[in-house]
Design a protein around this motif. Structure first.
Motif, short mmCIF file in Angstrom:
data_model
loop_
_atom_site.label_atom_id
_atom_site.label_comp_id
_atom_site.label_asym_id
_atom_site.label_seq_id
_atom_site.Cartn_x
_atom_site.Cartn_y
_atom_site.Cartn_z
N UNK A 34 -24.01 1.36 -11.20
CA UNK A 34 -23.23 0.12 -11.25
C UNK A 34 -21.80 0.35 -10.76
N UNK A 35 -21.25 1.55 -10.99
CA UNK A 35 -19.91 1.82 -10.43
C UNK A 35 -19.94 1.80 -8.90
N UNK A 36 -21.02 2.37 -8.34
CA UNK A 36 -21.14 2.45 -6.88
C UNK A 36 -21.33 1.04 -6.29
N UNK A 37 -22.18 0.25 -6.94
CA UNK A 37 -22.41 -1.14 -6.48
C UNK A 37 -21.10 -1.93 -6.49
N UNK A 210 -9.40 15.31 0.02
CA UNK A 210 -10.37 15.32 -1.10
C UNK A 210 -9.67 14.66 -2.28
N UNK A 211 -10.37 13.80 -2.98
CA UNK A 211 -9.78 13.21 -4.19
C UNK A 211 -10.69 13.54 -5.37
N UNK A 212 -10.16 14.26 -6.33
CA UNK A 212 -10.94 14.67 -7.50
C UNK A 212 -10.60 13.74 -8.66
N UNK A 213 -11.62 13.16 -9.27
CA UNK A 213 -11.36 12.21 -10.36
C UNK A 213 -12.52 12.24 -11.36
N UNK A 214 -12.29 11.61 -12.50
CA UNK A 214 -13.30 11.54 -13.56
C UNK A 214 -14.22 10.35 -13.30
N UNK A 218 -16.59 4.63 -16.97
CA UNK A 218 -16.93 3.45 -16.17
C UNK A 218 -15.67 2.74 -15.65
N UNK A 219 -15.74 2.29 -14.40
CA UNK A 219 -14.60 1.57 -13.81
C UNK A 219 -13.67 2.47 -13.02
N UNK A 220 -13.81 3.80 -13.18
CA UNK A 220 -12.87 4.71 -12.50
C UNK A 220 -13.02 4.73 -10.98
N UNK A 223 -11.10 1.98 -9.62
CA UNK A 223 -9.66 2.25 -9.71
C UNK A 223 -9.20 3.11 -8.52
N UNK A 224 -10.01 4.11 -8.17
CA UNK A 224 -9.65 4.98 -7.04
C UNK A 224 -9.59 4.14 -5.75
N UNK A 225 -10.55 3.27 -5.57
CA UNK A 225 -10.58 2.43 -4.36
C UNK A 225 -9.47 1.40 -4.35
N UNK A 226 -8.97 1.06 -5.53
CA UNK A 226 -7.83 0.13 -5.61
C UNK A 226 -6.50 0.86 -5.40
#
Ligand code: UDP
Length: 236
Positions: A34-37, A210-214, A218-220, A223-226
């Motif tokens: 769902x995060x990917x969608x 490279x962007x490393x994130x958690x 859910x929702x993260x 946030x990265x794309x925003x």
């Protein structure tokens, strides 16, 4: 505003285990799907590489007496299993995934080509690159660096259970501090275990950030794309 138009998302096989010791946790898988969608719906072109460590790793097989090349091939097949699981979970949330394999194995997936990948991405499909590079002695981190560079992604996103790169392993050293940004060279110099050296070097030589994130919150990913600064950016 979207921070990155085309992304290569790397997910480790281990993270698919969720709370389990082995295999695939359906809840974690559905949460990722769902995060990917959600970001695909924002108009982001999404390509994914998934690891196989939740099922088999060539190196640990070799330590138990397996032939390394066969062990790595087993590891690559493990990534195919995970890719099919993710593809199915993506379909379940209404996305359109397409599995491409680095080794021929129709009808499980289609044989990879850059052209097929780009056609799918431009059509709004989510492309899953499976079987890593198709070669032993590599990892899916290297597979992701390679594919990110090939498809001219804007960034390689490494979704982990930690929210970025720290001076030391934060799960072992509570005094470790997090970087907002770090250079490839600092990763080598500080001997930080972000990705294996082959993968890091490929990104460095081809200027792939490279962007490393958690990814486990859910929702993260959204946030990265925003453009929210929730992880660590690795660049020149
Ligand atoms: N592998 C390989 N070549 C590749 C990618 C993966 O031989 O290009 C094998 C290797 O044995 C590796 C396993 O597949 O240990 C699973 O991949 P990886 O360890 O990268 O998975 P992750 O740690 O991300 O779950």
């Amino acid at each position: 505003m979207i921070a990155y138009k085309r992304i290569l998302l790397k997910l480790s096989g281990e993270s698919l285990m969720g709370e389990r010791q082995y295999g695939i946790d359906e809840n974690r898988l559905a949460q990722y799907a769902s995060q990917i969608k959600e970001v695909a719906d924002m108009g982001v072109q999404v390509a994914i590489v998934i690891g196989g460590g939740n099922i088999f790793r060539g190196l640990s097989g070799a330590s138990k007496g397996f032939d390394r090349v066969k062990g790595d091939q087993m590891g690559m097949l493990a990534t195919v299993i995970n890719s099919l699981a993710l593809s199915s979970a993506l379909e379940a949330v209404g996305a359109q995934p397409r599995v491409l394999t680095a080794v021929r194995m129709e009808p499980i997936g289609e044989f990879y080509s850059k052209q097929k990948a780009l056609e799918s991405l431009k059509a709004g499909e989510i492309v899953i690159f499976s079987a890593g590079t198709g070669c032993p002695y590599f990892t899916t981190d290297t597979g992701s660096s390679l594919r990110a560079i090939e498809i001219e992604a804007d960034v390689m996103l490494k979704g982990t259970r930690v929210d970025g790169i720290y001076t030391a392993d934060p799960e072992k050293d509570p005094s470790a501090t997090k970087f907002t940004e770090i250079t490839y060279d600092e990763i080598y110099n500080r001997n930080l275990k972000v990705m294996d050296l082959t993968a890091t070097t490929m990104c460095k030589e081809n200027n792939m950030p490279i962007y490393v994130f958690d990814m486990d919150t859910p929702g993260n990913l959204k946030k990265v794309l925003e453009g929210q600064q929730i992880g660590t950016l690795v660049k020149k």
